[in-house]
Design an enzyme around this catalytic site. Sequence first.
Site, PDB file in Angstrom:
ATOM      1  N   GLN A 108       0.853  -1.196   0.000  1.00 32.15           N
ATOM      2  CA  GLN A 108       0.000   0.000   0.000  1.00 32.15           C
ATOM      3  C   GLN A 108       0.887   1.244   0.000  1.00 32.15           C
ATOM      4  OE1 GLN A 108      -3.393  -0.514   3.070  1.00 32.15           O
ATOM      5  NE2 GLN A 108      -1.892  -2.056   3.616  1.00 32.15           N
ATOM      6  N   HIS A 126      -1.634   1.591  -4.118  1.00 29.96           N
ATOM      7  CA  HIS A 126      -1.988   3.004  -3.933  1.00 29.96           C
ATOM      8  C   HIS A 126      -1.109   3.950  -4.734  1.00 29.96           C
ATOM      9  CE1 HIS A 126      -4.041   1.862   0.162  1.00 29.96           C
ATOM     10  NE2 HIS A 126      -4.751   1.508  -0.888  1.00 29.96           N
ATOM     11  N   CYS A 134      -1.360  12.983 -15.738  1.00 22.46           N
ATOM     12  CA  CYS A 134      -2.189  14.045 -16.318  1.00 22.46           C
ATOM     13  C   CYS A 134      -3.663  13.725 -16.047  1.00 22.46           C
ATOM     14  CB  CYS A 134      -1.926  14.148 -17.821  1.00 22.46           C
ATOM     15  SG  CYS A 134      -3.093  15.235 -18.663  1.00 22.46           S
ATOM     16  N   CYS A 158      -0.916  17.254 -23.589  1.00 16.56           N
ATOM     17  CA  CYS A 158      -2.220  17.891 -23.843  1.00 16.56           C
ATOM     18  C   CYS A 158      -2.453  19.146 -23.025  1.00 16.56           C
ATOM     19  CB  CYS A 158      -3.340  16.881 -23.599  1.00 16.56           C
ATOM     20  SG  CYS A 158      -3.663  16.611 -21.832  1.00 16.56           S
ATOM     21  N   ALA A 239       8.752  -4.906  12.046  1.00 14.29           N
ATOM     22  CA  ALA A 239       9.042  -5.627  10.805  1.00 14.29           C
ATOM     23  C   ALA A 239      10.546  -5.780  10.582  1.00 14.29           C
ATOM     24  CB  ALA A 239       8.402  -4.884   9.627  1.00 14.29           C
TER      25      ALA A 239
END
Length: 249
Positions: A108, A126, A134, A158, A239
């Site tokens: 995530q 995520h 864009c 663009c 961890a």
Amino acid sequence: MQTTNGAFPTEELRGRFARARRVCVLTGAGVSAESGIPTFRGGGGAAVWKGLPFDVISSAEMVERDLQAVWEWFDFRREVIRVVRPNPAHEALARWQDLFEDFTLVTQNIDGLHQAAGSSEVIELHGNIWRARCVMCGRLEHLSHDHSQMRSPRCTNCEGEMRPDVVLFGEIVPPEAFERAMLKAQACELFFVVGTSALVYPAAAIPEMAQTAGAFVVEINPELTPLSGFCNEVINGKAGEILPLFDAR
Ligand code: BJW
Ligand code: ZN
């Protein structure tokens, strides 16, 4: 649930780890905490930016209302992440990709630290803070780690506005990434959920999908989470301290 308090993983888990062919890991902000990146929730509070709770500033609504403020928040976050290094948790998981026939790392996190540690295929649920997108044509742009390089506010294709390529509250998690994560979770024998509060959906649903399909689910977190009750083994610890203990496979 079997709980192990900062101790070595149980004999049963060590055996399963040694025999496993298909392993899947879901990580959250806690994996990067020991690198110095603050988590979103924890210590009794939630992250706040200029008085705005992170779930307000990191929202689809805020992109509509004030994209400049959203950029300021992510520019600030990139400055924090730019100087940090992967920690022993990222490094251990990078080694795991060579240990198993089929290894899947789902994160995530948007910080890119798994890749910096050497993980070659990371499913990012995520997005990634080092990319802009864009809003008109979807063109992606890599954001330089070089502090002096300016990001372009407009799309070179663009002229549409650029926004961070991250998934904010109220936005859809990339369907192909979620689908791959779900399939791998349902196909693995051993599933680790590491450093996540498991409050944000749909990511938080993945460990249960793995277990329903037959996986042995292990949580690594110094705190209990809503998932702890159904995990097959809960290791209460950091961890960066626990994951390297599995190296003696
Ligand atoms: C350690 C440690 C150490 C500390 N070692 N551990 C179903 C039910 C209810 C709500 C919903 C639902 N489905 C969808 C929703 C809405 C919403 C949601 O989930 N809300 C809940 C919060 C209630 N979800 C969404 O909006 C998602 N979109 C979606 O579902 O689309 C469909 C849809 C569209 C439109 C309308 C409706 C539906 C998108 C969610 C995107 C989340 N984005 C964020 C921000 C990304 C950009 C940014 O960085 O700002 O992602 S939110 C934030 O939370 C970030 C994280 O990836 C995510 C998860 O957080 P994580 O990683 O768990 O971190 P923490 O801080 O919460 O926890 C850290 C943990 O580490 C703690 O447990 C510590 O104990 C632990 N720890 N040190 C190991 N050393
Ligand atoms: Zn464009």
